[in-house]
Scaffold this active site. Sequence first.
Site, PDB file in Angstrom:
ATOM      1  CG  HIS A  67       8.152 -16.713 -15.158  1.00 24.65           C
ATOM      2  ND1 HIS A  67       8.688 -16.579 -16.166  1.00 24.65           N
ATOM      3  CD2 HIS A  67       8.023 -15.392 -14.500  1.00 24.65           C
ATOM      4  CE1 HIS A  67       9.235 -15.174 -16.174  1.00 24.65           C
ATOM      5  NE2 HIS A  67       8.581 -14.791 -15.244  1.00 24.65           N
ATOM      6  CD  GLU A  70       4.047 -13.619 -14.188  1.00 24.58           C
ATOM      7  OE1 GLU A  70       4.620 -14.156 -13.299  1.00 24.58           O
ATOM      8  OE2 GLU A  70       4.369 -12.404 -14.535  1.00 24.58           O
ATOM      9  CG  HIS A  71       6.037 -13.283 -19.216  1.00 27.12           C
ATOM     10  ND1 HIS A  71       6.753 -12.541 -19.812  1.00 27.12           N
ATOM     11  CD2 HIS A  71       6.239 -13.401 -17.951  1.00 27.12           C
ATOM     12  CE1 HIS A  71       7.639 -11.878 -18.850  1.00 27.12           C
ATOM     13  NE2 HIS A  71       7.567 -12.556 -17.731  1.00 27.12           N
ATOM     14  CD  GLU A 142      11.129 -12.378 -16.089  1.00 21.07           C
ATOM     15  OE1 GLU A 142      10.374 -12.677 -16.859  1.00 21.07           O
ATOM     16  OE2 GLU A 142      10.863 -11.983 -14.929  1.00 21.07           O
TER      17      GLU A 142
END
Lengths: 423, 426
Positions: A67, A70-71, A142
């Site tokens: 993840h 991905e950012h 997040e």
Amino acid sequence: MKKEVFESPIGESYVKAVHPSGLKIYIMEKSQYSSAYAIFGTKYGSIDTCFSLNDGQAVSVPEGIAHFLEHKLFESEDGDAFTRYAKTGASANAFTSFDRTCYLFSCSDKFYDNLEILLDFVQSPYFTDQTVQKEQGIIGQEIRMYDDSPAWRVMFNMLSSMYHNHPVKIDIAGTVESIGEIDAELLYKCYNTFYNPANMFVCIAGNVDTERILKQINDSIKAKDPVSIERCLVDEPKNIVSDYVEQKLEVAMPMFCLGFKQKIDTPLRRLKSKVCMSLLLEIICGDSSPLYAQLVRGGYINDEFSAEYFNGYGYAAVIFEGESKDPKFVAEKIKQEISRIKETGIDKKLFSAVKCGMYGDAIRRFNNVDGIAMQLVECAMCDYDLFEEIKLLKTVTADDVYKRLDVFDNENAVLSVINPKES
Amino acid sequence: MSVKMTKLSDGASGMFIQSLRFNTTLISFNFYLPLKRENVAVNALLPFVLTTCGEKYPDFSRLNYKLNKLYGARLSASAEKIGDFQLLKMAISVIDDKYTLDNEQLTQQACELLQSLLFEPKLADGAFHDSDVEREKRKAIEHIRGELSEKRIYAKNRMIEEMFSDEDYGVSKCGTEEDVQKITGESLYDAWRNLLAHAYIHVNVISRNLPSGLFETLSEKLSSINRSYITDFSAVRPTKAATEVKTVTERMDVAQGKLVMGFSSDICGEGERATSLMVMADIFGGGPYSRLFSNVREKMSLCYYCAATSVRIKGLVVVESGVEAQNAQKARNEILNQLEIMKNGDFTDFEFESSIKGITDSLKSSNDSQETIDIWYSVKMCSGRLYSPEDVIQELSCVTRENVIKAAQGIKLNTEYLLLPKEENK
């Protein structure tokens, strides 16, 4: 490029092509539409925390790194991908789940410019320790946001009580601590392993020209030596960790998630199993089922109630979730209904109705380009034909569905509950 | 795609949006009533009761069974707050007859079903059945309570409630739990009669072909009702500019704080000025090119989301963010600083152009989804003129930097709402 056309009885068709690099490409033209939706993805998700490469040496990486990557992939040395998309007007995004990372855009103009941006930035990693540090703050927030989400917590608490070792139990974004261990070097290591075209796919649906896309992809895919990725085989016992887990959060009403762990001998499920299971779940607790009627009338469930067949590489479970004044009662009723169906068999009339409903749903899914592109991703991940489900729904029998009841073993059921905090 | 309007009766219109791209037909019945605090709850419950049973389908299991037999036709209900109006919707979506395995006439059956649920509800002695009312009341109350679970939604609703505490707009779209409790079979029956007699009614049909006889039948049925005092769409109350900022802080056992700021705008409604306000809110806090995204999130790393939206029909702009308690003040100051930059016209040409391109591109794709088309036209009804996405695209091409600056200058902070972790968790 190797190319194959798939036709369906409902008038839709798509092309599957395989680039020499191993990249799989799926395209469905929808010329009546104004927009198009494109996804560039990799078979790499939160469960890939341990793997070995060509040299055979196992590598363990921090939780949440897929993840995080991905950012960070949106950034390059000379600006970020969002800035590039801003010039075309496309709407871009990305997501990471248990077994995949997908980068996507939707647009109604300048499709090929947008595709160029997508193909380019996903193939151009740029990580520095400084940019990694900045992201730790954003992703930290997040994660905190999800800490407050009861729907998220009830699910992951259930998975943690179901799985001893399988990384599916880990939060997709990791923890504030685990992402603190991520640095640029680790990101490159994961990138170079999983972002190899042989492990990737491009799926597109909308008002596009297949030949032009194939040429553009052919021109822009960077050749790489194929990697052979060995996902570490997790030694996951067939039993569960604990049959009940509870957490208190700021909610007005209890939330629950009841999971049945499936004993599996092979890592992946076949499409027929998934279709049969979806039908079975409709029969057990769909909105025309006797159980649903009983629970709604008794005031035990509301419109939040749902059931799904949750499965991926090395894990499979059936999950029921919702809100209820009495989660234990609902769990008990679900178990009783499963036992009842095991004894009395499948109600043929209900079976025929839910099969008809699911057939309509399968047709309906060809209505939206984003939905089609997502279905094509499923095909790329699992090597299905997009039209297989429609064909199966014509031939599947009540007996096929009945057999799936074997999955339910009360000894391997976990009930996760989020209760309101006492004020 | 083509759009054709038909008058069904006084205060009732039908719209056939012909599109060849979909394999389903979507029919929606939309009812517009003035938003009044005292009857929001009872009105909001109506579409939910009407779509779970009827005279011909006395219980929801049989109704759902029928929907399955109609190849998974989807029946839906909603109650929304659109500016100073309440929009109640009942809709059905069904796959086209040509996809059936035995040549069934699905579309016709779906049309009849939706009409029968509206005009022939399950009644007894001038009231809805207690069991149906109580079941839907419970679900509505659980839905209202459930908002607490999603803190982002909860915080935004709380801000609106505080900002409009002395107006009907402050009430949540489903009303309060107390008001739902008070609903009876009789009061719901009165609400149904009121809906048929006084609501503006708009029917959307989005499909390949207009189902034969649908508009004619509706027209007949509506003409037989004594319809009067139909909802007047000109009765709009724009958001007032505050003389002083209202600040509300609430504490809860949460990990992350939420900051929601409400601003009044001097622009309300539709038209060129409203389109400028839409662009202004987008440059301020819309896409990833926006000031709030690139500064509060990307540069300052303060949050995962920090976004601005405009509710043009009410003249309202809302900024939402999820932040750590200790950063809330810092985020607030930076949001206001970015607004000043907007007012001074210190945003870049790149941001301005990106916003126009981004909104235009997304409007162009509106016609690719039946649900989007349905929502678009049912919401636009409230503004008195039926703007199409193409009309707004046309207006966008005329928006200048000066229009945007002017829209920004008309924005004024009204209310700040903060949801913070309890002191001991800090």
